[in-house]
Design an enzyme around this catalytic site. Sequence first.
Site, PDB file in Angstrom:
ATOM      1  N   HIS A  82       0.842  -1.202   0.000  1.00 29.19           N
ATOM      2  CA  HIS A  82       0.000   0.000   0.000  1.00 29.19           C
ATOM      3  C   HIS A  82       0.870   1.242   0.000  1.00 29.19           C
ATOM      4  O   HIS A  82       1.848   1.323   0.741  1.00 29.19           O
ATOM      5  CB  HIS A  82      -0.889  -0.009   1.251  1.00 29.19           C
ATOM      6  CG  HIS A  82      -1.824   1.154   1.292  1.00 29.19           C
ATOM      7  ND1 HIS A  82      -3.061   1.128   0.672  1.00 29.19           N
ATOM      8  CD2 HIS A  82      -1.705   2.384   1.839  1.00 29.19           C
ATOM      9  CE1 HIS A  82      -3.651   2.291   0.846  1.00 29.19           C
ATOM     10  NE2 HIS A  82      -2.851   3.076   1.556  1.00 29.19           N
ATOM     11  N   ASP A 161     -14.750   3.075   7.705  1.00 31.24           N
ATOM     12  CA  ASP A 161     -13.712   3.964   7.175  1.00 31.24           C
ATOM     13  C   ASP A 161     -14.274   4.796   6.034  1.00 31.24           C
ATOM     14  O   ASP A 161     -13.954   5.980   5.913  1.00 31.24           O
ATOM     15  CB  ASP A 161     -12.505   3.161   6.692  1.00 31.24           C
ATOM     16  CG  ASP A 161     -11.514   4.073   5.979  1.00 31.24           C
ATOM     17  OD1 ASP A 161     -11.005   4.997   6.652  1.00 31.24           O
ATOM     18  OD2 ASP A 161     -11.296   3.915   4.774  1.00 31.24           O
ATOM     19  N   SER A 183      -7.261   4.347   9.308  1.00 32.43           N
ATOM     20  CA  SER A 183      -8.001   4.237   8.044  1.00 32.43           C
ATOM     21  C   SER A 183      -7.305   3.238   7.114  1.00 32.43           C
ATOM     22  O   SER A 183      -7.926   2.308   6.590  1.00 32.43           O
ATOM     23  CB  SER A 183      -8.071   5.632   7.404  1.00 32.43           C
ATOM     24  OG  SER A 183      -8.410   5.558   6.052  1.00 32.43           O
ATOM     25  N   LYS A 187      -8.363  -1.179   6.445  1.00 29.85           N
ATOM     26  CA  LYS A 187      -8.627  -1.784   5.128  1.00 29.85           C
ATOM     27  C   LYS A 187      -7.621  -2.904   4.828  1.00 29.85           C
ATOM     28  O   LYS A 187      -7.974  -3.936   4.264  1.00 29.85           O
ATOM     29  CB  LYS A 187      -8.571  -0.700   4.047  1.00 29.85           C
ATOM     30  CG  LYS A 187      -9.804   0.221   4.112  1.00 29.85           C
ATOM     31  CD  LYS A 187      -9.724   1.364   3.132  1.00 29.85           C
ATOM     32  CE  LYS A 187      -8.681   2.372   3.525  1.00 29.85           C
ATOM     33  NZ  LYS A 187      -8.849   3.715   3.007  1.00 29.85           N
TER      34      LYS A 187
HETATM   35  N1  URA Z   1      -5.439   6.864   2.562  1.00 32.20           N
HETATM   36  C1  URA Z   1      -6.429   6.275   3.278  1.00 32.20           C
HETATM   37  O1  URA Z   1      -6.902   5.193   2.917  1.00 32.20           O
HETATM   38  N2  URA Z   1      -6.860   6.882   4.393  1.00 32.20           N
HETATM   39  C2  URA Z   1      -6.365   8.051   4.828  1.00 32.20           C
HETATM   40  O2  URA Z   1      -6.804   8.536   5.841  1.00 32.20           O
HETATM   41  C3  URA Z   1      -5.363   8.668   4.075  1.00 32.20           C
HETATM   42  C4  URA Z   1      -4.900   8.038   2.942  1.00 32.20           C
END
Ligand code: URA
Length: 426
Positions: A82, A161, A183, A187
């Site tokens: 990510h 989220d 956040s 995920k």
């Molecule tokens: N990317 C995300 O998924 N969440 C955030 O808060 C910032 C960047």
Amino acid sequence: MRFVDLIEKKRNGKELSKQEIDFWIKAYVAGKIPDYQVSALLMAIYFKGMSIKETANLTLAMVDSGQRLDLSQLAGIKVDKHSTGGVGDKVTLVLIPLIASLGIPVAKMSGRGLGHTGGTIDKLESIDGLQVELSIEQFIQQVQEIGLSVVGQSNDLAPADKLLYALRDVTATVESIPLIASSIMSKKIAAGSDAILLDVTVGSGAFMKDLTNARTLAEMMVQLGRNVGRKTIAVLTDMNEPLGLAIGNRLEVLEAVDVLKNKGDVGLTEFILDLAELMIQLAGEEVSRALLRDNLANGQAYQKLVDLVTRQGGSEASLIRPAKIHQTIEIKAKSEGFITKLDALELGKAAMLLGAGRKTKDDLIDYEVGIVLAKKVGDFVKIDDVLLTLYVNQDTAAEVYQLINQAITIGKIQKQAQSIIEVIGL
Ligand code: URA
């Protein structure tokens, strides 16, 4: 429990308990707490922060607001990757096929771009016919059959989220380290991989503008991943200048194809090889850099991208189709010297104004337009050398030229750009 008491507690700088955080997330997802109260709590968190314990509890409460993907049917250690976002970031388009070409399965969910930052899903959608929305069953079956899949984020993963991010976006509370960490990690944890490689970008084009904050965010995310038994590593990477040469969806796909065919920008290729080595290490495998290079040179990594694209409805020919644009405009150097700055934020904004990105979540984008750099930081230029080319489909606003002018600095001293600044959690 009264929600106003939670707001007051956080406003006064106190730690929220697990019960309080669970109550907040459950009740908010159920529509039982109004946005104005949650906005107030988010702002209190923005100013007062959260401890690692609170952030871990928030992350897990968000994970539990939805489904957890079970990737146990896939053999081996599954590794996810990510990036916290940037300009010209086409890493996933190269890294995932490269890793899959070694027989390491990759099941990846990616996002869309917003503002000056790009998103992998938009880049994939610039490939004619390619589908990014698969059911979770199709997603897993594809990885079983061809070893890789890259799709849009399922709405069933961490729905809390999605709600909170939308609210943060309109209440100036996005840039909070515990809120960003929870956040992203909610995920990633819900997406089910055993190991996670986090690319935490730092610099003008990134969320984190300075190294100290980026390090804090990276350390927090590594801790959150490890708390729930996921092997997690973070790399701090430079996002003061765009990654590679292309900015804009189709243009970035074409650049990714070049790297996969071993004809790409050297700096970008080496950076992706660095990330690939870390991902392989997380997967518990041993693969030499020479073998990675071989898979770029012998077409195996490119073939994996072709497999992904054709399996998800795109055609191989569309992978190498040039961008459909009305005009190219070259921007030339007005002085001689070394490029000392190519500001990622200004260039990302300029590409967005050309139509490559969205100002708001509902904007339509033009997949074909963008910018291709001819020079990078550290390069020497003479007067009238081409610095970059704009790929445009409509009249170019004066603001684009202004942003480009501000983005580029030519000076006397050669500066060396650095991709990976630090690795955290090795
Ligand atoms: N990317 C995300 O998924 N969440 C955030 O808060 C910032 C960047």
